[in-house]
Design an enzyme around this catalytic site. Structure first.
Site, mmCIF file in Angstrom:
data_model
loop_
_atom_site.group_PDB
_atom_site.id
_atom_site.type_symbol
_atom_site.label_atom_id
_atom_site.label_comp_id
_atom_site.label_asym_id
_atom_site.label_seq_id
_atom_site.Cartn_x
_atom_site.Cartn_y
_atom_site.Cartn_z
ATOM 1 N N GLN A 155 0.842 -1.199 0.000
ATOM 2 C CA GLN A 155 0.000 0.000 0.000
ATOM 3 C C GLN A 155 0.879 1.251 0.000
ATOM 4 O O GLN A 155 1.173 1.828 1.038
ATOM 5 C CB GLN A 155 -0.949 0.007 1.199
ATOM 6 C CG GLN A 155 -1.932 1.147 1.100
ATOM 7 C CD GLN A 155 -3.030 1.058 2.138
ATOM 8 O OE1 GLN A 155 -3.163 0.098 2.870
ATOM 9 N NE2 GLN A 155 -3.820 2.111 2.202
ATOM 10 N N PHE A 156 1.255 1.699 -1.199
ATOM 11 C CA PHE A 156 2.137 2.855 -1.331
ATOM 12 C C PHE A 156 1.510 4.125 -0.741
ATOM 13 O O PHE A 156 2.213 5.067 -0.408
ATOM 14 C CB PHE A 156 2.533 3.080 -2.790
ATOM 15 C CG PHE A 156 1.446 3.660 -3.659
ATOM 16 C CD1 PHE A 156 1.371 5.030 -3.855
ATOM 17 C CD2 PHE A 156 0.497 2.847 -4.266
ATOM 18 C CE1 PHE A 156 0.366 5.575 -4.655
ATOM 19 C CE2 PHE A 156 -0.492 3.373 -5.055
ATOM 20 C CZ PHE A 156 -0.567 4.752 -5.249
ATOM 21 N N THR A 157 0.192 4.170 -0.607
ATOM 22 C CA THR A 157 -0.472 5.386 -0.122
ATOM 23 C C THR A 157 -0.130 5.705 1.334
ATOM 24 O O THR A 157 -0.462 6.791 1.812
ATOM 25 C CB THR A 157 -2.001 5.305 -0.285
ATOM 26 O OG1 THR A 157 -2.494 4.189 0.461
ATOM 27 C CG2 THR A 157 -2.380 5.159 -1.756
#
Length: 148
Positions: A78-80
């Site tokens: 989850q790069f966010t």
């Protein structure tokens, strides 16, 4: 690296209406990588996560680690987690790692978790995933290797 750990009774990840990863009791990990991350960061997180004592013992105290309860891990990229929200209303993601390195480190992280003997299910790096969970507690812990 940043990891959001949630203690769960169960969790799953679905891609295109097909379940690709599912666990019962254990941890849901949301995982983000930066370009500056190193193998030492991976090792630090694997140690902290697998030794973390947040399951209740016979006295009701958080005193047991994941292996003590035969728990499992569902790891989801989850790069966010590296969203920047200071300016404007649209988050920026320039702090997140480049996809090539992030994918490599995400896979390496999961391999290192498996090497400890813990069962690890995963999502698919870069995919649009639906994550379902039954939070246990709730207990949610944030790890950030910039603040070891």
């Amino acid at each position: 690296m940043r990891v959001v750990l949630q203690r769960v009774k169960q969790a799953s990840v679905t891609i295109n209406e097909q379940v690709v990863g599912m666990i019962n009791q254990g941890y849901l990990l949301l995982v983000a990588v930066r370009d500056e991350d190193t193998e030492a960061d991976l090792d630090y997180l694997v140690h902290k996560i697998t030794k973390l004592r947040i399951f209740e013992d016979e006295q009701g105290k958080m005193n047991l680690a994941l292996p003590d309860v035969a728990g499992q891990i569902l790891s989801v990229s989850q790069f966010t987690l590296y969203a920047q929200t200071r300016k404007g209303n649209r988050p920026g993601f320039s702090l997140a790692g480049q996809p090539e390195k992030a994918a490599q480190y995400y896979d390496w992280f999961n391999q290192k978790l498996r090497a400890t003997g813990i069962e690890v299910a995963t999502g698919q790096f870069g995919a649009d995933m639906a994550v379902a969970l039954v939070n246990d507690g709730p207990v949610t812990i944030l790890f950030d290797t910039e603040n070891k």
